[in-house]
Design a protein around this motif. Structure first.
Motif, PDB file in Angstrom:
ATOM      1  N   LYS A  66      -8.702  45.972 -47.946  1.00 54.68           N
ATOM      2  CA  LYS A  66      -8.490  44.539 -48.182  1.00 54.68           C
ATOM      3  C   LYS A  66      -7.560  43.892 -47.153  1.00 54.68           C
ATOM      4  N   ILE A  67      -7.090  44.650 -46.175  1.00 55.69           N
ATOM      5  CA  ILE A  67      -6.130  44.119 -45.205  1.00 55.69           C
ATOM      6  C   ILE A  67      -6.691  42.917 -44.456  1.00 55.69           C
ATOM      7  N   GLN A  68      -7.877  43.048 -43.882  1.00 57.31           N
ATOM      8  CA  GLN A  68      -8.437  41.947 -43.091  1.00 57.31           C
ATOM      9  C   GLN A  68      -8.693  40.716 -43.953  1.00 57.31           C
ATOM     10  N   GLU A  69      -9.206  40.917 -45.154  1.00 58.24           N
ATOM     11  CA  GLU A  69      -9.438  39.794 -46.068  1.00 58.24           C
ATOM     12  C   GLU A  69      -8.126  39.085 -46.385  1.00 58.24           C
ATOM     13  N   ALA A  70      -7.078  39.856 -46.655  1.00 60.67           N
ATOM     14  CA  ALA A  70      -5.771  39.268 -46.937  1.00 60.67           C
ATOM     15  C   ALA A  70      -5.254  38.496 -45.723  1.00 60.67           C
ATOM     16  N   GLU A  71      -5.367  39.078 -44.530  1.00 62.10           N
ATOM     17  CA  GLU A  71      -4.919  38.393 -43.318  1.00 62.10           C
ATOM     18  C   GLU A  71      -5.679  37.086 -43.113  1.00 62.10           C
ATOM     19  N   ARG A  88      -6.111  35.414 -56.687  1.00 65.39           N
ATOM     20  CA  ARG A  88      -7.386  34.848 -57.173  1.00 65.39           C
ATOM     21  C   ARG A  88      -8.598  35.471 -56.493  1.00 65.39           C
ATOM     22  N   GLN A  89      -8.486  35.716 -55.195  1.00 67.68           N
ATOM     23  CA  GLN A  89      -9.609  36.266 -54.436  1.00 67.68           C
ATOM     24  C   GLN A  89      -9.624  37.800 -54.431  1.00 67.68           C
ATOM     25  N   ARG A  90      -8.734  38.396 -55.199  1.00 75.42           N
ATOM     26  CA  ARG A  90      -8.651  39.856 -55.357  1.00 75.42           C
ATOM     27  C   ARG A  90      -8.410  40.579 -54.028  1.00 75.42           C
ATOM     28  N   ALA A  91      -7.676  39.895 -53.136  1.00 74.43           N
ATOM     29  CA  ALA A  91      -7.290  40.519 -51.872  1.00 74.43           C
ATOM     30  C   ALA A  91      -5.966  41.256 -52.016  1.00 74.43           C
TER      31      ALA A  91
END
Length: 102
Positions: free
Chosen positions: A62-67, A23-26
């Protein structure tokens, strides 16, 4: 392109995290599978349990956003969030994945 490997207490938690990442495109895709885990306890004993693993497909930026998303939802005090860089990925899949998260 990178894969994040994450273990969760159950499939429900993994799906909740996966949905939020998409949903957040991470992430562009999340694979969820049941696993059996054996790990060491602080007292030196062994613990065996059923868990659920996730392979989260995303891009470097997008790694940090996903984490951050994973940590905000995950029930474990110390979740496993491992990053695997991909040496090769077919062009068509790379283009599709990038279009999902950018």
């Amino acid at each position: 392109m990178v894969f994040l490997y994450v273990t969760c207490k159950n499939q429900e938690e993994a799906k909740r995290i996966g949905r939020q990442l998409i949903r957040q495109r991470a992430a562009g895709c999340v694979n969820i599978s049941p696993i059996n885990s054996i790990y060491s306890e602080k007292d030196g004993g062994l613990h065996e349990t059923e868990e659920t693993s996730m392979i989260i497909k995303t891009i470097d930026s997008k790694i940090q956003e996903a984490e951050d998303i994973i940590r905000s939802i995950h029930s474990y005090k110390t979740p496993c969030i491992a990053t695997f860089a991909l040496h090769r990925l077919n062009h068509e899949y790379k283009a599709w994945l990038t279009s999902c998260v950018v």
